[in-house]
Write a protein that holds these residues in place. Structure first.
Motif, PDB file in Angstrom:
ATOM      1  N   ASP A 143      38.673 -98.145 -31.293  1.00  0.00           N
ATOM      2  CA  ASP A 143      40.145 -98.036 -31.261  1.00  0.00           C
ATOM      3  C   ASP A 143      40.731 -98.159 -29.851  1.00  0.00           C
ATOM      4  N   ALA A 144      39.861 -98.127 -28.839  1.00  0.00           N
ATOM      5  CA  ALA A 144      40.384 -98.050 -27.466  1.00  0.00           C
ATOM      6  C   ALA A 144      40.805 -99.414 -26.944  1.00  0.00           C
ATOM      7  N   ILE A 145      41.851 -99.392 -26.149  1.00  0.00           N
ATOM      8  CA  ILE A 145      42.343-100.613 -25.515  1.00  0.00           C
ATOM      9  C   ILE A 145      41.738-100.732 -24.122  1.00  0.00           C
ATOM     10  N   THR A 146      41.192 -99.599 -23.629  1.00  0.00           N
ATOM     11  CA  THR A 146      40.761 -99.506 -22.233  1.00  0.00           C
ATOM     12  C   THR A 146      39.417-100.195 -21.987  1.00  0.00           C
ATOM     13  N   ILE A 147      38.496-100.083 -22.975  1.00  0.00           N
ATOM     14  CA  ILE A 147      37.110-100.514 -22.729  1.00  0.00           C
ATOM     15  C   ILE A 147      37.035-102.038 -22.561  1.00  0.00           C
ATOM     16  N   GLY A 148      36.293-102.448 -21.530  1.00  0.00           N
ATOM     17  CA  GLY A 148      36.141-103.889 -21.257  1.00  0.00           C
ATOM     18  C   GLY A 148      37.288-104.447 -20.429  1.00  0.00           C
ATOM     19  N   ARG A 149      38.293-103.622 -20.142  1.00  0.00           N
ATOM     20  CA  ARG A 149      39.462-104.111 -19.389  1.00  0.00           C
ATOM     21  C   ARG A 149      39.339-103.734 -17.930  1.00  0.00           C
ATOM     22  N   ARG A 150      40.036-104.502 -17.113  1.00  0.00           N
ATOM     23  CA  ARG A 150      40.137-104.172 -15.698  1.00  0.00           C
ATOM     24  C   ARG A 150      41.252-103.138 -15.555  1.00  0.00           C
ATOM     25  N   VAL A 151      40.941-102.010 -14.927  1.00  0.00           N
ATOM     26  CA  VAL A 151      41.928-100.929 -14.836  1.00  0.00           C
ATOM     27  C   VAL A 151      42.045-100.384 -13.416  1.00  0.00           C
ATOM     28  N   LYS A 152      43.208 -99.812 -13.160  1.00  0.00           N
ATOM     29  CA  LYS A 152      43.397 -99.048 -11.916  1.00  0.00           C
ATOM     30  C   LYS A 152      43.451 -97.583 -12.332  1.00  0.00           C
ATOM     31  N   ALA A 153      42.590 -96.760 -11.729  1.00  0.00           N
ATOM     32  CA  ALA A 153      42.568 -95.326 -12.052  1.00  0.00           C
ATOM     33  C   ALA A 153      43.117 -94.551 -10.869  1.00  0.00           C
ATOM     34  N   VAL A 154      44.266 -93.893 -11.084  1.00  0.00           N
ATOM     35  CA  VAL A 154      44.880 -93.126 -10.004  1.00  0.00           C
ATOM     36  C   VAL A 154      44.528 -91.658 -10.207  1.00  0.00           C
ATOM     37  N   THR A 155      43.606 -91.138  -9.394  1.00  0.00           N
ATOM     38  CA  THR A 155      43.228 -89.730  -9.512  1.00  0.00           C
ATOM     39  C   THR A 155      43.992 -88.948  -8.438  1.00  0.00           C
ATOM     40  N   VAL A 156      43.826 -87.619  -8.408  1.00  0.00           N
ATOM     41  CA  VAL A 156      44.552 -86.848  -7.383  1.00  0.00           C
ATOM     42  C   VAL A 156      44.047 -87.188  -5.979  1.00  0.00           C
ATOM     43  N   ARG A 157      42.784 -87.652  -5.884  1.00  0.00           N
ATOM     44  CA  ARG A 157      42.204 -87.905  -4.566  1.00  0.00           C
ATOM     45  C   ARG A 157      42.223 -89.361  -4.139  1.00  0.00           C
ATOM     46  N   GLU A 158      42.102 -90.272  -5.106  1.00  0.00           N
ATOM     47  CA  GLU A 158      41.939 -91.685  -4.722  1.00  0.00           C
ATOM     48  C   GLU A 158      42.404 -92.617  -5.827  1.00  0.00           C
ATOM     49  N   THR A 159      42.499 -93.893  -5.470  1.00  0.00           N
ATOM     50  CA  THR A 159      42.820 -94.916  -6.469  1.00  0.00           C
ATOM     51  C   THR A 159      41.646 -95.878  -6.541  1.00  0.00           C
ATOM     52  N   LEU A 160      41.117 -96.067  -7.749  1.00  0.00           N
ATOM     53  CA  LEU A 160      39.939 -96.921  -7.915  1.00  0.00           C
ATOM     54  C   LEU A 160      40.286 -98.074  -8.850  1.00  0.00           C
ATOM     55  N   THR A 161      39.727 -99.243  -8.557  1.00  0.00           N
ATOM     56  CA  THR A 161      39.942-100.377  -9.460  1.00  0.00           C
ATOM     57  C   THR A 161      38.583-100.888  -9.914  1.00  0.00           C
ATOM     58  N   GLY A 162      38.485-101.214 -11.188  1.00  0.00           N
ATOM     59  CA  GLY A 162      37.216-101.721 -11.703  1.00  0.00           C
ATOM     60  C   GLY A 162      37.333-102.029 -13.188  1.00  0.00           C
ATOM     61  N   THR A 163      36.173-102.223 -13.825  1.00  0.00           N
ATOM     62  CA  THR A 163      36.177-102.507 -15.258  1.00  0.00           C
ATOM     63  C   THR A 163      35.727-101.258 -16.008  1.00  0.00           C
TER      64      THR A 163
END
Ligand code: BTN
Length: 329
Positions: free
Chosen positions: A278-298
Motif C-alpha cells: 500500500d505504500a507510495i514511499t518504497i522504491g521512490r527517491r525521497v528527502k527525509a528531514v529529521t530534527v538533526r539532518e536532511t538525507l536524500t536517497g531511495t
C-alpha cells in the motif's frame, strides 16, 4: 444483533434493525414497560436529532432516513456483529479525542474502545502540529488498544492502523489512497488522513496504545484553511461524491480489528507485506528531514520496528526513525 427496547437509543437500534418495516408503538411500549406517550416522546427526540420517522396508521413507526452523524447505533449497524469494537463514545464537539481516550485508558477501558467526535476544536497532529477537524466533515476518532506486547513494538501499530485505514478507504469510498511513511495517507498526491499513535506503558509492557485517526471525508476544497488547500484533500474531492461517514468509520474499525488479530496471531511479517503493497514511499527517491539532518536517497523498505530504510547515494543504508518525508520523483 437483537436488542430489547428500554430507552431512546435501543429504540433507534431496533428501528435500524427493522430495515424499513413498521414497528408497533404499543408493542414497543409493552416491551419497554413504558406508556405509548413515552415511546412517542423518544420518536420526537429522534426526529429532532435528524432521523426521519414516518408514523403509519395501525402499523407503527418506520425509519425512512438517518442523519449524517456518527452515533454508536449507526456505526454498530454498519459493523454487524464485529467483536473487536467495544464501547463507542460519541461527542458533538471536543477539543481533541486523544486526552479523552487517555483518560478512558487510565480508567481501564477495554481493548477496542472508540472515542469519536463530530468536531475537534483543538485537534492534535504529529509533532504538536494542529489538525483541522471541521464539524461533520470527517472522521475524528481515537481507538484504545491493549495488546500484550513490549513497548518497542508499539510503533508497529501505527503501520497496522495505516494499512487498515488505507484498505477501508479503498473498499468504502473507492479512492486509491496510498501510505506515505510513517503515517500519512495520500490520495491524488495530497494528504487525506493522518494517524497519531500515543502510548501508556510500563518499562516492559504496553498498557494501552491510543491510535488517533483523522480522515478528511466530505470537505469541499474551500472548507480547508487557505494554507492547507494546496496539500490537503478529502475523499469527496477525490471521488466526486459524498461518502457515508458511518460506513467508513465501521469499515476502518473492522479492518483495524482484523489486522490487529492477524498481527497478534502471525506477527509483523504479514502486516509489513500489506504495508509495502500500500505504500507510495518504497522504491521512490525521497528527502527525509529529521530534527538533526536532511538525507536524500531511495526508500528501500521498512524494518520489523517500522523504521524506514534509506539507501543513500553512496550506497550506505540508513534507518530513519522519525522524519518528514518529501517524495522527489
Ligand atoms: C498527523 O498527520 O499529524 C496526525 C493527525 C491525527 C489526527 C487525529 S483526529 C483524531 C485524533 N484526535 C486528535 O486530536 N488527533 C487525532
Amino acid at each position: 444483533m437483537d436488542s430489547t427496547v428500554k430507552d431512546k437509543e435501543s429504540l433507534l437500534a431496533r428501528l435500524l434493525e427493522a430495515g424499513g418495516e413498521p414497528l408497533s408503538g404499543q408493542a414497543i411500549a409493552d416491551e419497554a414497560g413504558v406508556s405509548r406517550t413515552a415511546v412517542w416522546k423518544w420518536i420526537k427526540e429522534l426526529e429532532e436529532e435528524g432521523y426521519r420517522i414516518r408514523s403509519v396508521r395501525k402499523k407503527g413507526y418506520v425509519l425512512e432516513g438517518v442523519p449524517d452523524i456518527l452515533t454508536p447505533e449507526l456505526i454498530r449497524k454498519e459493523l454487524g456483529g464485529d467483536e473487536f469494537v467495544g464501547r463507542i463514545l460519541h461527542f458533538d464537539s471536543v477539543e481533541s479525542t486523544m486526552p479523552i481516550a487517555h483518560r478512558e485508558a487510565q480508567e481501564g477501558a477495554a481493548d477496542g474502545t472508540v472515542i469519536i467526535a463530530e468536531e475537534q476544536t483543538s485537534g492534535k497532529g504529529r509533532l504538536a502540529r494542529p489538525w483541522t477537524s471541521a464539524a461533520g466533515k470527517g472522521i475524528w476518532m481515537s481507538v484504545i488498544l491493549t495488546p500484550d506486547i513490549p513497548p518497542h513494538k508499539a510503533p508497529q501499530f501505527t503501520l497496522i492502523a495505516a494499512v487498515s485505514v488505507c484498505r477501508a478507504i479503498r473498499e468504502t469510498a473507492g479512492v486509491e489512497a496510498r501510505i506515505k511513511w510513517p503515517n500519512d495517507l495520500l490520495a491524488g498526491g495530497r494528504k487525506v488522513t493522518g494517524i497519531l499513535t500515543e502510548l501508556q506503558a510500563d518499562p516492559d509492557r504496553v498498557k494501552a496504545i491510543i491510535i488517533g485517526i483523522g480522515i478528511n471525508v466530505n470537505q469541499d476544497p474551500g472548507d480547508f484553511p487557505e494554507s492547507l488547500q494546496p496539500i490537503a484533500t478529502s475523499l469527496k474531492i477525490q471521488s466526486g461524491q459524498k461518502v457515508d461517514r458511518a460506513k467508513l468509520a465501521a469499515g476502518v474499525l473492522r479492518r483495524l480489528g482484523e489486522c490487529s488479530r492477524l498481527y497478534l496471531e502471525k506477527g509483523f511479517p504479514p502486516i509489513k507485506k500489506m504495508w509495502e503493497e500500500d505504500a507510495i514511499t518504497i522504491g521512490r527517491r525521497v528527502k527525509a528531514v529529521t530534527v538533526r539532518e536532511t538525507l536524500t536517497g531511495t526508500a528501500v523498505g521498512i524494518t520489523e520496528e517500522g523504521v524506514l530504510e534509506l539507501r543513500l547515494d553512496d550506497g550506505t543504508i540508513r534507518g530513519i526513525y522519525s522524519a518528514d518525508i518529501e517524495l522527489q520523483d
